[in-house]
Scaffold this active site. Structure first.
Site, PDB file in Angstrom:
ATOM      1  N   GLU A  25       0.253 -12.472   7.941  1.00 51.09           N
ATOM      2  CA  GLU A  25       1.433 -12.813   8.722  1.00 51.09           C
ATOM      3  C   GLU A  25       1.604 -14.333   8.818  1.00 51.09           C
ATOM      4  O   GLU A  25       2.743 -14.837   8.850  1.00 51.09           O
ATOM      5  CB  GLU A  25       1.371 -12.193  10.109  1.00 51.09           C
ATOM      6  CG  GLU A  25       2.717 -12.098  10.804  1.00 51.09           C
ATOM      7  CD  GLU A  25       3.706 -11.197  10.076  1.00 51.09           C
ATOM      8  OE1 GLU A  25       4.921 -11.336  10.334  1.00 51.09           O
ATOM      9  OE2 GLU A  25       3.280 -10.360   9.251  1.00 51.09           O
TER      10      GLU A  25
ATOM     11  N   ARG B 244       0.819  -1.216   0.000  1.00 55.14           N
ATOM     12  CA  ARG B 244       0.000   0.000   0.000  1.00 55.14           C
ATOM     13  C   ARG B 244       0.853   1.268   0.000  1.00 55.14           C
ATOM     14  O   ARG B 244       0.420   2.311   0.490  1.00 55.14           O
ATOM     15  CB  ARG B 244      -0.959  -0.012   1.192  1.00 55.14           C
ATOM     16  CG  ARG B 244      -1.962  -1.149   1.110  1.00 55.14           C
ATOM     17  CD  ARG B 244      -3.027  -1.056   2.181  1.00 55.14           C
ATOM     18  NE  ARG B 244      -3.918  -2.195   2.087  1.00 55.14           N
ATOM     19  CZ  ARG B 244      -4.932  -2.291   1.254  1.00 55.14           C
ATOM     20  NH1 ARG B 244      -5.203  -1.289   0.435  1.00 55.14           N
ATOM     21  NH2 ARG B 244      -5.687  -3.366   1.223  1.00 55.14           N
TER      22      ARG B 244
ATOM     23  N   SER C 213       6.966  -6.789   4.030  1.00 56.28           N
ATOM     24  CA  SER C 213       5.877  -7.338   3.221  1.00 56.28           C
ATOM     25  C   SER C 213       6.306  -7.433   1.763  1.00 56.28           C
ATOM     26  O   SER C 213       7.268  -8.115   1.447  1.00 56.28           O
ATOM     27  CB  SER C 213       4.626  -6.482   3.422  1.00 56.28           C
ATOM     28  OG  SER C 213       3.493  -7.126   2.909  1.00 56.28           O
TER      29      SER C 213
ATOM     30  N   ARG D 264       4.922 -16.237   7.631  1.00 54.18           N
ATOM     31  CA  ARG D 264       5.635 -17.225   8.434  1.00 54.18           C
ATOM     32  C   ARG D 264       5.879 -18.499   7.636  1.00 54.18           C
ATOM     33  O   ARG D 264       6.999 -19.046   7.623  1.00 54.18           O
ATOM     34  CB  ARG D 264       4.855 -17.523   9.717  1.00 54.18           C
ATOM     35  CG  ARG D 264       5.396 -18.716  10.536  1.00 54.18           C
ATOM     36  CD  ARG D 264       6.792 -18.468  11.075  1.00 54.18           C
ATOM     37  NE  ARG D 264       6.788 -17.478  12.128  1.00 54.18           N
ATOM     38  CZ  ARG D 264       6.619 -17.741  13.418  1.00 54.18           C
ATOM     39  NH1 ARG D 264       6.451 -18.984  13.832  1.00 54.18           N
ATOM     40  NH2 ARG D 264       6.641 -16.772  14.302  1.00 54.18           N
TER      41      ARG D 264
ATOM     42  N   TRP E 282       2.872  -2.227  11.408  1.00 53.00           N
ATOM     43  CA  TRP E 282       4.067  -1.403  11.451  1.00 53.00           C
ATOM     44  C   TRP E 282       4.797  -1.464  12.787  1.00 53.00           C
ATOM     45  O   TRP E 282       6.032  -1.329  12.828  1.00 53.00           O
ATOM     46  CB  TRP E 282       3.692   0.046  11.135  1.00 53.00           C
ATOM     47  CG  TRP E 282       3.498   0.295   9.680  1.00 53.00           C
ATOM     48  CD1 TRP E 282       2.315   0.384   8.997  1.00 53.00           C
ATOM     49  CD2 TRP E 282       4.521   0.463   8.692  1.00 53.00           C
ATOM     50  NE1 TRP E 282       2.543   0.610   7.669  1.00 53.00           N
ATOM     51  CE2 TRP E 282       3.888   0.664   7.450  1.00 53.00           C
ATOM     52  CE3 TRP E 282       5.911   0.477   8.750  1.00 53.00           C
ATOM     53  CZ2 TRP E 282       4.601   0.865   6.272  1.00 53.00           C
ATOM     54  CZ3 TRP E 282       6.627   0.677   7.570  1.00 53.00           C
ATOM     55  CH2 TRP E 282       5.974   0.869   6.354  1.00 53.00           C
TER      56      TRP E 282
ATOM     57  N   HIS F 131       0.581  -8.432  10.785  1.00 50.31           N
ATOM     58  CA  HIS F 131       1.212  -7.716   9.682  1.00 50.31           C
ATOM     59  C   HIS F 131       1.055  -6.214   9.922  1.00 50.31           C
ATOM     60  O   HIS F 131       0.296  -5.539   9.231  1.00 50.31           O
ATOM     61  CB  HIS F 131       0.501  -8.150   8.390  1.00 50.31           C
ATOM     62  CG  HIS F 131       1.391  -8.263   7.195  1.00 50.31           C
ATOM     63  ND1 HIS F 131       2.384  -9.192   7.086  1.00 50.31           N
ATOM     64  CD2 HIS F 131       1.413  -7.562   6.028  1.00 50.31           C
ATOM     65  CE1 HIS F 131       2.979  -9.088   5.907  1.00 50.31           C
ATOM     66  NE2 HIS F 131       2.403  -8.082   5.251  1.00 50.31           N
TER      67      HIS F 131
END
Length: 628
Positions: free
Chosen positions: A302, A114, A192, A306, A335, A333
């Site tokens: 996330e 994004r 990401s 993994r 910041w 996931h």
């Protein structure tokens, strides 16, 4: 740092998150379902072609430089491969000022899916700017590239011609090396989407990066279900089609950008891989179910990170390629986790780039020490004191302090510090600061005074210096409280005649050595621009705006004539000459013709004409006629 919901590498607005809740849950399920709890199902081996060799492009050029602070600068770079300006922001190394001959290693920070065209998520969402302030590296922050995976695409999509790998590896490095004191020792960290790209860019461009870090990256692209998962994510983050990126999933370009399949080419690169596990952690909004967050997309993404990270790490282990692999016991996931992870990887990154992990010790004393003590917001010192033209300076985490025997010691920081740095600092036109930062009476802005001018800042207008004759006239008119408001541009020379011009919120200030300094504003300025500014028939202004006159009108005098404006008629120019003299003879706008309603124009059959509210004036064959 702002707080909120992070979605596949970029925080979305709360409203957007609410609208996408159902979609997010579907995507999360779609991402996880092909793999189950046991791990990733491996696709059949793919024959891996060599990375595509891109022909050397034409040189990229810097079209604009915007100093956002004394250590943060935005470059606008015209990219030949993408055919559009690309913004790249730099966080300059700790010793940039104290050691002006030094060149520095660089850390390239890649954003998530994004990514916006305004600012990197690393500076918008984390404390990376202040964290790197004491690190002796130049930080490179590409801005934009939503859903791009920082790769060269086979087709355009959503109006974007993505050729990010060419830009990053061919077009950008010469600019950094030639103009921004950056050497060829580089590391890359991505989150990401950026984590995926960090690994395949390092592999596809052997020797380009000495360090590659993936934080919650998707480290396989061709295994069962991954092309479909990537398509889901790209469609959700901007409506992009993965076929425009690397073609159909059967296209070999997917394999050529798969970190798992490229793992052998990462030998010799210092590697760092981390991910959470999708279980709600300390930064995640709870759902009421233990270990489950209401951030469903963050949870699913996330988990996917993994699984792919584990598969990638297993491949590295089989190949005997060392890597620091960190699996966190919780985390989605978001910041907050990436900000934490950045600080964990720094010692390894610093070692690979050959820079110290911790800043050298420094202290403050004397006048600069007194100024820093009075401005505790400056934070800790980053350097010792050092010489600058005519005085001394010292760098702090959030600004600088300058000392001159005449001006004393004063702090300069933020956007004002950036404008000051960009204009040459103490060696530039402004000289040394004579005050600290102050607030303006209207509460909108901030400013610093300098020996030869001032710098004003508002969030809406940015930071701009005002000096010399333009400052004198602006001050006479009331500074920012006068008719022009705050400066919106720095002063620049007029292009074809001796003089200068500066833009303000409500107009512009012109200076001519012969005519002095005068303001032109509003619709009069618009008409002046239509007629070619100072290069047109009117030349430089001779007065600032005069008025009000009849019916609330106003006018400016210029070398070659006047521009009049009224609420009923708008703005029109009248040149010096016979028509102007005739209008004057009947009382200007207060006479029988009233205000001007057209510019002068040529008549059919010869001659010139100008229209007024209640008549016309013509000149033909040397004869002037005033008609009702």
């Amino acid at each position: 740092m702002r707080t909120g919901l992070a979605r596949f590498g970029r925080r979305g607005a709360a409203g957007a998150a609410a609208r996408r809740t159902a979609t997010a849950a579907v995507i999360a399920a779609a991402l996880i379902s092909p793999f189950g709890a046991a791990g990733i199902a491996q696709a059949a081996p793919v024959a891996l072609a060599a990375p595509t060799q891109t022909q050397a492009p034409s040189a990229a050029t810097v079209t604009a430089v915007d100093w956002l602070s004394d250590r943060r600068v935005a470059l606008w770079i015209e990219s030949p491969s993408m055919g559009t300006p690309i913004q790249v922001q730099l966080l300059l190394a700790r010793d940039w000022n104290i050691n002006p001959a030094a060149v520095f290693p660089s850390v390239w920070m890649l954003d998530g899916l994004r990514a916006t065209d305004q600012e990197s998520g690393w500076t918008a969402e984390t404390d990376a700017e202040s964290y790197f302030a004491d690190k002796n590296v130049n930080v490179v922050l590409p801005v934009g590239g939503q859903s791009s995976f920082y790769s060269d695409w086979v087709d355009q999509d959503n109006g974007k011609n993505y050729q990010w790998e060419t830009f990053l590896t061919k077009e950008l490095p010469p600019i950094l090396e030639n103009d921004w004191r950056t050497n060829q020792t580089r590391g890359v960290v991505g989150l990401s989407m950026g984590g995926t790209a960090a690994m395949f860019l390092a592999a596809r461009n052997e020797g380009f990066f000495k360090f590659a870090g993936s934080l919650s990256g998707m480290l396989t692209t061709t295994t069962l279900g991954m092309p479909q998962a990537i398509q889901y994510a790209m469609a959700d983050a901007g409506g992009y089609n993965s076929k425009a990126m690397w073609g159909a999933p059967t296209n070999d370009l997917w394999a050529q950008h798969d970190p798992y399949l490229l793992a052998e080419k990462l030998r010799g690169v210092s590697l760092y891989v981390s991910s959470g596990n999708g279980v709600a952690g300390p930064y995640d909004p709870p759902s009421g179910i233990p270990g489950v967050s209401s951030n469903y997309a963050g949870m699913g993404l996330e988990i996917l990170s993994r699984l792919t990270s584990q598969t990638f790490a297993t491949k590295l282990n089989k190949l005997g390629i060392p890597a620091q692999v960190v699996y966190r016991p919780s985390g989605l996931h978001t910041w907050e986790y990436w900000q934490f992870e950045l600080k964990q990887l720094w010692p390894q990154l610093a070692s690979s780039l050959g820079v110290e992990v911790d800043k050298p010790s420094c202290s403050v004393s004397g006048a600069i020490g007194n100024a820093s003590g009075a401005n505790s917001w400056l934070g800790d010192c980053l350097t010792a004191e050092y010489n600058v033209a005519g005085g001394r300076a010292q760098d702090f985490r959030f600004g600088r302090v300058f000392f001159n025997a005449d001006a004393g010691a004063q702090a300069v920081a933020g956007a004002i510090g950036g404008n000051y740095q960009g204009s040459g600092g103490p060696a530039g036109a402004l000289g040394f600061p004579t005050t600290g930062e102050f607030g303006t009476p209207d509460g909108r802005g901030r400013g610093n005074a300098f020996q030869n001018g001032m710098i004003y800042f508002t969030p809406q207008t940015g930071a701009h210096a005002v000096r010399g004759a333009i400052l004198d006239e602006w001050a006479r008119q009331g500074y920012e409280g006068g008719p022009l408001g705050y400066p919106v541009l720095d002063e620049v020379p007029t292009p074809s005649k001796p003089g200068a011009v500066q833009g303000f919120e409500i107009g512009a200030m012109y200076h001519s050595p012969d005519l002095g300094t005068h303001a032109v504003q509003g619709m009069i300025l618009g008409k002046y621009g239509q007629l070619g500014w100072e290069n047109g028939s009117l030349g430089f202004p001779k007065t600032s705006e005069i008025g009000p006159i009849k019916d609330g009108g106003r006018f400016n005098e210029f070398e070659g004539g006047n521009i009049y404006w009224s609420p009923l008629t708008g703005a029109w120019a009248i040149r010096n000459g016979e028509i102007f003299d005739a209008w004057k003879s009947v009382g200007y706008e207060g006479g029988r013709l009233g205000y001007i309603t057209s510019d002068q124009f040529d008549m059919d059959g010869g001659g010139i004409q100008q229209n007024f509210q209640f008549g016309i004036i013509t000149v033909k064959d040397g004869k002037v006629t005033i008609a009702p």
